[in-house]
Design an enzyme around this catalytic site. Sequence first.
Site, PDB file in Angstrom:
ATOM      1  N   HIS A  36      24.776  -6.893  -9.908  1.00 16.99           N
ATOM      2  CA  HIS A  36      25.035  -5.453  -9.836  1.00 16.99           C
ATOM      3  C   HIS A  36      25.113  -4.998  -8.375  1.00 16.99           C
ATOM      4  O   HIS A  36      24.461  -4.046  -7.951  1.00 16.99           O
ATOM      5  CB  HIS A  36      23.962  -4.663 -10.587  1.00 16.99           C
ATOM      6  N   ARG A  46      29.311  -0.718 -16.716  1.00 13.02           N
ATOM      7  CA  ARG A  46      27.934  -0.728 -17.189  1.00 13.02           C
ATOM      8  C   ARG A  46      27.772  -1.823 -18.236  1.00 13.02           C
ATOM      9  O   ARG A  46      28.591  -1.964 -19.140  1.00 13.02           O
ATOM     10  CB  ARG A  46      27.544   0.636 -17.797  1.00 13.02           C
ATOM     11  N   GLU A  56      19.371  -5.264 -17.539  1.00  8.13           N
ATOM     12  CA  GLU A  56      19.040  -5.573 -16.147  1.00  8.13           C
ATOM     13  C   GLU A  56      17.557  -5.310 -15.857  1.00  8.13           C
ATOM     14  O   GLU A  56      16.995  -4.351 -16.375  1.00  8.13           O
ATOM     15  CB  GLU A  56      19.913  -4.723 -15.214  1.00  8.13           C
TER      16      GLU A  56
END
Length: 350
Positions: free
Chosen positions: A310, A263, A292
């Site tokens: 991602h 993360r 993000e």
Amino acid sequence: MSTTKETKPIVLHIGDPIKHNPAIYERFASEFTVIRPEAEERQREPFLQALRDRKWGDFDAVFRPFWNTGGEMGRWDKELIPLLPESMKIYASAGAGYDWADVDIMAEHGILYCNGASASSEAVADMAIFHILSVFRNLAWSSLAARSGNPEAWTEAHKYATMTAHNPQGHVLGVVGLGNIGSVIARKAAAAFGMAIRYFDIVRKTPGQEAAAGGAVFVPALDELLGAADCVVLATPFGGSVLLDRARFAKFKRGSRFVNIARGTLVDEDALVEALKSGQLHAAGLDVFANEPNVHPELCKMRNVTLTAHTAGGAIETNWGFERLAMENIEAFLLKGKALTPVNAHLMKK
């Protein structure tokens, strides 16, 4: 538990209809009464009001088969969770991460949260291997130079990228979090590259688990691992705060490498940029970011940083597995009493 027409447990299906496992869903729908709110009903305020009004009755489970839909209501937090019916006992979701859900508050309300990490382990580990190879072999520099179409940039990379590139073989890989994903990364790195595996985790794994993870050796302190590894891979869930800040980056072995497939919020990105510019870190490979879909602008400029959007878990096999595992978790818990992949069981009141 009986599943006669009168006593079937109720499952709230949030998100799109299933796509990949129709036979399993047919069985699932025969065992439970499935209710799927429309997209408008899943927006934050309508969803909260529907819970207050008991619009969907006393449902027993929440089923979220996809990571990219079903999250329209936002964070599952101290505002939302108390509105759930007391009958609800399990939330089974796609995805490995769960930083959008307060699983500790769920546990306080007797709700077990199950993720899909085991379904994405292969895909995420493969992406980690790509990033490990990239940070050792300066692949971002080489790729950017070739893609630029600029003969001078191509020639510079051709001549000089090799001067600081290394084979991963024999180097120490430090894995932070030897769970489902971290273990597969360790196994693949040891088998493919001959890397020496060290790891830090809050609980030491069994000798059998360590052996299966490429002969991983436990390091009892995170700072000790950071100082010993030639490349650090972050593979731990977000615990509510930044794990790697300026002080922690100063603990890294100088000139080492960093890969994050966990993360982005675990990392102070300004501190990461400073570490890369100063040479404290030679290179970084990042699949996740703190804000993000925005990527730190300094990271975008660096030829020693490999960036992916991602997509570490983004293989179609992962989607199949997420969908299937979410259904199987609910079946295992409601029909047999034991879920397959709980993440907050240790927080539940006995």
